[in-house]
Design a protein around this motif. Structure first.
Motif, PDB file in Angstrom:
ATOM      1  N   GLY A 151     -51.910  -3.037  24.876  1.00 29.69           N
ATOM      2  CA  GLY A 151     -53.132  -2.276  25.144  1.00 29.69           C
ATOM      3  C   GLY A 151     -52.934  -1.254  26.238  1.00 29.69           C
ATOM      4  O   GLY A 151     -51.827  -0.837  26.535  1.00 29.69           O
ATOM      5  N   HIS A 152     -54.043  -0.863  26.866  1.00 29.09           N
ATOM      6  CA  HIS A 152     -53.997   0.151  27.915  1.00 29.09           C
ATOM      7  C   HIS A 152     -54.382  -0.468  29.251  1.00 29.09           C
ATOM      8  O   HIS A 152     -55.149   0.071  30.007  1.00 29.09           O
ATOM      9  CB  HIS A 152     -54.933   1.310  27.582  1.00 29.09           C
ATOM     10  CG  HIS A 152     -54.456   2.095  26.401  1.00 29.09           C
ATOM     11  ND1 HIS A 152     -53.348   2.884  26.434  1.00 29.09           N
ATOM     12  CD2 HIS A 152     -54.967   2.189  25.141  1.00 29.09           C
ATOM     13  CE1 HIS A 152     -53.179   3.437  25.254  1.00 29.09           C
ATOM     14  NE2 HIS A 152     -54.154   3.030  24.448  1.00 29.09           N
ATOM     15  N   ARG A 153     -53.829  -1.631  29.532  1.00 27.66           N
ATOM     16  CA  ARG A 153     -54.128  -2.278  30.804  1.00 27.66           C
ATOM     17  C   ARG A 153     -53.341  -1.614  31.920  1.00 27.66           C
ATOM     18  O   ARG A 153     -52.158  -1.399  31.781  1.00 27.66           O
ATOM     19  CB  ARG A 153     -53.757  -3.748  30.728  1.00 27.66           C
ATOM     20  CG  ARG A 153     -54.591  -4.492  29.721  1.00 27.66           C
ATOM     21  CD  ARG A 153     -54.221  -5.939  29.744  1.00 27.66           C
ATOM     22  NE  ARG A 153     -54.139  -6.354  28.336  1.00 27.66           N
ATOM     23  CZ  ARG A 153     -53.553  -7.420  27.924  1.00 27.66           C
ATOM     24  NH1 ARG A 153     -52.926  -8.193  28.758  1.00 27.66           N
ATOM     25  NH2 ARG A 153     -53.572  -7.738  26.664  1.00 27.66           N
ATOM     26  N   THR A 154     -53.974  -1.301  32.980  1.00 23.20           N
ATOM     27  CA  THR A 154     -53.291  -0.671  34.107  1.00 23.20           C
ATOM     28  C   THR A 154     -53.332  -1.525  35.360  1.00 23.20           C
ATOM     29  O   THR A 154     -53.043  -1.054  36.434  1.00 23.20           O
ATOM     30  CB  THR A 154     -53.916   0.708  34.409  1.00 23.20           C
ATOM     31  OG1 THR A 154     -55.286   0.511  34.701  1.00 23.20           O
ATOM     32  CG2 THR A 154     -53.682   1.657  33.275  1.00 23.20           C
ATOM     33  N   TRP A 156     -36.506  -1.222  15.812  1.00 18.14           N
ATOM     34  CA  TRP A 156     -37.233  -1.189  17.081  1.00 18.14           C
ATOM     35  C   TRP A 156     -38.604  -0.554  16.888  1.00 18.14           C
ATOM     36  O   TRP A 156     -39.590  -0.995  17.476  1.00 18.14           O
ATOM     37  CB  TRP A 156     -36.446  -0.421  18.131  1.00 18.14           C
ATOM     38  CG  TRP A 156     -35.232  -1.129  18.634  1.00 18.14           C
ATOM     39  CD1 TRP A 156     -34.980  -2.466  18.577  1.00 18.14           C
ATOM     40  CD2 TRP A 156     -34.115  -0.529  19.264  1.00 18.14           C
ATOM     41  NE1 TRP A 156     -33.765  -2.744  19.126  1.00 18.14           N
ATOM     42  CE2 TRP A 156     -33.201  -1.569  19.571  1.00 18.14           C
ATOM     43  CE3 TRP A 156     -33.770   0.764  19.601  1.00 18.14           C
ATOM     44  CZ2 TRP A 156     -31.993  -1.338  20.201  1.00 18.14           C
ATOM     45  CZ3 TRP A 156     -32.565   0.993  20.235  1.00 18.14           C
ATOM     46  CH2 TRP A 156     -31.697  -0.041  20.525  1.00 18.14           C
ATOM     47  N   GLY A 157     -38.661   0.481  16.069  1.00 13.78           N
ATOM     48  CA  GLY A 157     -39.943   1.128  15.782  1.00 13.78           C
ATOM     49  C   GLY A 157     -40.906   0.171  15.100  1.00 13.78           C
ATOM     50  O   GLY A 157     -42.097   0.099  15.453  1.00 13.78           O
ATOM     51  N   GLU A 158     -40.408  -0.593  14.111  1.00 14.29           N
ATOM     52  CA  GLU A 158     -41.256  -1.561  13.414  1.00 14.29           C
ATOM     53  C   GLU A 158     -41.742  -2.646  14.375  1.00 14.29           C
ATOM     54  O   GLU A 158     -42.908  -3.052  14.336  1.00 14.29           O
ATOM     55  CB  GLU A 158     -40.477  -2.204  12.266  1.00 14.29           C
ATOM     56  CG  GLU A 158     -40.170  -1.266  11.133  1.00 14.29           C
ATOM     57  CD  GLU A 158     -39.181  -1.864  10.133  1.00 14.29           C
ATOM     58  OE1 GLU A 158     -38.840  -3.058  10.259  1.00 14.29           O
ATOM     59  OE2 GLU A 158     -38.749  -1.123   9.237  1.00 14.29           O
ATOM     60  N   GLU A 159     -40.868  -3.099  15.247  1.00 19.88           N
ATOM     61  CA  GLU A 159     -41.254  -4.139  16.195  1.00 19.88           C
ATOM     62  C   GLU A 159     -42.245  -3.600  17.230  1.00 19.88           C
ATOM     63  O   GLU A 159     -43.144  -4.314  17.669  1.00 19.88           O
ATOM     64  CB  GLU A 159     -40.019  -4.718  16.876  1.00 19.88           C
ATOM     65  CG  GLU A 159     -39.172  -5.536  15.915  1.00 19.88           C
ATOM     66  CD  GLU A 159     -37.821  -5.933  16.493  1.00 19.88           C
ATOM     67  OE1 GLU A 159     -37.559  -5.625  17.669  1.00 19.88           O
ATOM     68  OE2 GLU A 159     -37.039  -6.553  15.752  1.00 19.88           O
ATOM     69  N   TRP A 160     -42.081  -2.347  17.620  1.00 22.00           N
ATOM     70  CA  TRP A 160     -43.005  -1.766  18.581  1.00 22.00           C
ATOM     71  C   TRP A 160     -44.401  -1.640  17.976  1.00 22.00           C
ATOM     72  O   TRP A 160     -45.403  -1.827  18.669  1.00 22.00           O
ATOM     73  CB  TRP A 160     -42.505  -0.409  19.064  1.00 22.00           C
ATOM     74  CG  TRP A 160     -43.438   0.182  20.066  1.00 22.00           C
ATOM     75  CD1 TRP A 160     -44.257   1.247  19.897  1.00 22.00           C
ATOM     76  CD2 TRP A 160     -43.671  -0.286  21.387  1.00 22.00           C
ATOM     77  NE1 TRP A 160     -44.982   1.484  21.016  1.00 22.00           N
ATOM     78  CE2 TRP A 160     -44.635   0.546  21.973  1.00 22.00           C
ATOM     79  CE3 TRP A 160     -43.151  -1.338  22.154  1.00 22.00           C
ATOM     80  CZ2 TRP A 160     -45.107   0.371  23.253  1.00 22.00           C
ATOM     81  CZ3 TRP A 160     -43.614  -1.493  23.438  1.00 22.00           C
ATOM     82  CH2 TRP A 160     -44.584  -0.653  23.985  1.00 22.00           C
ATOM     83  N   VAL A 161     -44.463  -1.347  16.691  1.00 26.95           N
ATOM     84  CA  VAL A 161     -45.756  -1.263  16.016  1.00 26.95           C
ATOM     85  C   VAL A 161     -46.472  -2.609  16.101  1.00 26.95           C
ATOM     86  O   VAL A 161     -47.683  -2.686  16.273  1.00 26.95           O
ATOM     87  CB  VAL A 161     -45.576  -0.811  14.544  1.00 26.95           C
ATOM     88  CG1 VAL A 161     -46.840  -1.015  13.739  1.00 26.95           C
ATOM     89  CG2 VAL A 161     -45.139   0.635  14.495  1.00 26.95           C
ATOM     90  N   MET A 162     -45.710  -3.710  16.029  1.00 29.50           N
ATOM     91  CA  MET A 162     -46.327  -5.035  16.107  1.00 29.50           C
ATOM     92  C   MET A 162     -46.674  -5.408  17.547  1.00 29.50           C
ATOM     93  O   MET A 162     -47.702  -6.012  17.815  1.00 29.50           O
ATOM     94  CB  MET A 162     -45.374  -6.095  15.534  1.00 29.50           C
ATOM     95  CG  MET A 162     -45.155  -5.971  14.042  1.00 29.50           C
ATOM     96  SD  MET A 162     -44.203  -7.319  13.316  1.00 29.50           S
ATOM     97  CE  MET A 162     -42.737  -7.346  14.306  1.00 29.50           C
ATOM     98  N   GLY A 214     -46.746  -3.290  20.439  1.00 31.18           N
ATOM     99  CA  GLY A 214     -47.443  -2.271  21.229  1.00 31.18           C
ATOM    100  C   GLY A 214     -48.939  -2.482  21.349  1.00 31.18           C
ATOM    101  O   GLY A 214     -49.492  -2.420  22.460  1.00 31.18           O
ATOM    102  N   PRO A 215     -49.663  -2.742  20.253  1.00 34.69           N
ATOM    103  CA  PRO A 215     -51.121  -2.925  20.369  1.00 34.69           C
ATOM    104  C   PRO A 215     -51.506  -4.117  21.244  1.00 34.69           C
ATOM    105  O   PRO A 215     -52.573  -4.140  21.834  1.00 34.69           O
ATOM    106  CB  PRO A 215     -51.575  -3.156  18.924  1.00 34.69           C
ATOM    107  CG  PRO A 215     -50.531  -2.488  18.103  1.00 34.69           C
ATOM    108  CD  PRO A 215     -49.260  -2.670  18.867  1.00 34.69           C
TER     109      PRO A 215
END
Length: 187
Positions: free
Chosen positions: A183-186, A171-177, A179-180
């Motif tokens: 972005g930081h869209r709100t 899950w951590g490896e997939e989040w790295v892919m 997550g970016p």
């Protein structure tokens, strides 16, 4: 519980989010419980039968004898109802033997006491009665069943923890892919 449906055997159903670790865990959990139930039962029965056999051999190999007390024993106290005293008895081969044995306190020299000997005529402890042997065999069987069950359950827990670690790492490896991309869209 309205609106909630149960899905039996959900771990084995096809699912695009299902991982190999999920399938392994789906088989591991019932395997552990089967081993606990069947293995624990077998271990308990085998241990109880073995212990009962040992106790039966003890009852068959020990014989009661009447011994003569060679010295007075001290009076019983609040902490001691038995005391070590010299005794004399006749062994199965006809020889006269002497040794020390635990006998009731407050007995006089010359009193007869009941003791147990083995096939060689040496003093031994009294064998357990059938009832005592059954209870002790049952307790030993239950203890071995619990011990085996604990080992199997512990091994299953260790394996599940390893599967959880692998899932978290994935899950951590997939989040790295992924997550970016978020972005930081709100909004």
């Amino acid at each position: 519980m309205a609106g909630r449906t149960r899905k039996w055997l959900w771990r084995w159903r096809g699912n695009p989010l299902r991982r190999r670790e999920d399938v392994l865990e789906a088989w591991l959990v019932p395997a552990v419980w089967v081993l606990v139930a069947v293995g624990g039962t077998v271990a308990g029965v085998v241990t109880a039968a073995g212990a009962d056999g040992v106790f039966a051999r003890q009852r068959a190999g020990r014989t009661p004898v009447t011994a003569v007390l060679l010295a007075d024993t001290p009076r019983a106290t609040a902490h001691s109802f038995r005391s070590l005293a010299p005794v004399r008895w006749t062994a199965p081969d006809g020889s006269v033997r002497t040794d020390k044995a635990l006998v009731e306190s407050g007995r006089r020299a010359g009193a007869e006491v009941g003791l147990w000997t083995d096939a060689e005529g040496d003093l031994v402890t009294a064998p357990p009665s059938r009832t005592e042997a059954s209870v002790e065999s049952g307790l030993l069987g239950a203890a071995s069943a619990a011990a085996l069950s604990g080992v199997v359950f512990g091994a299953g827990s260790v394996l599940r923890r390893g599967l959880d670690r692998r899932r978290l790492a994935q899950w951590g490896e997939e989040w790295v892919m992924v997550g970016p991309r978020w972005g930081h869209r709100t909004g």
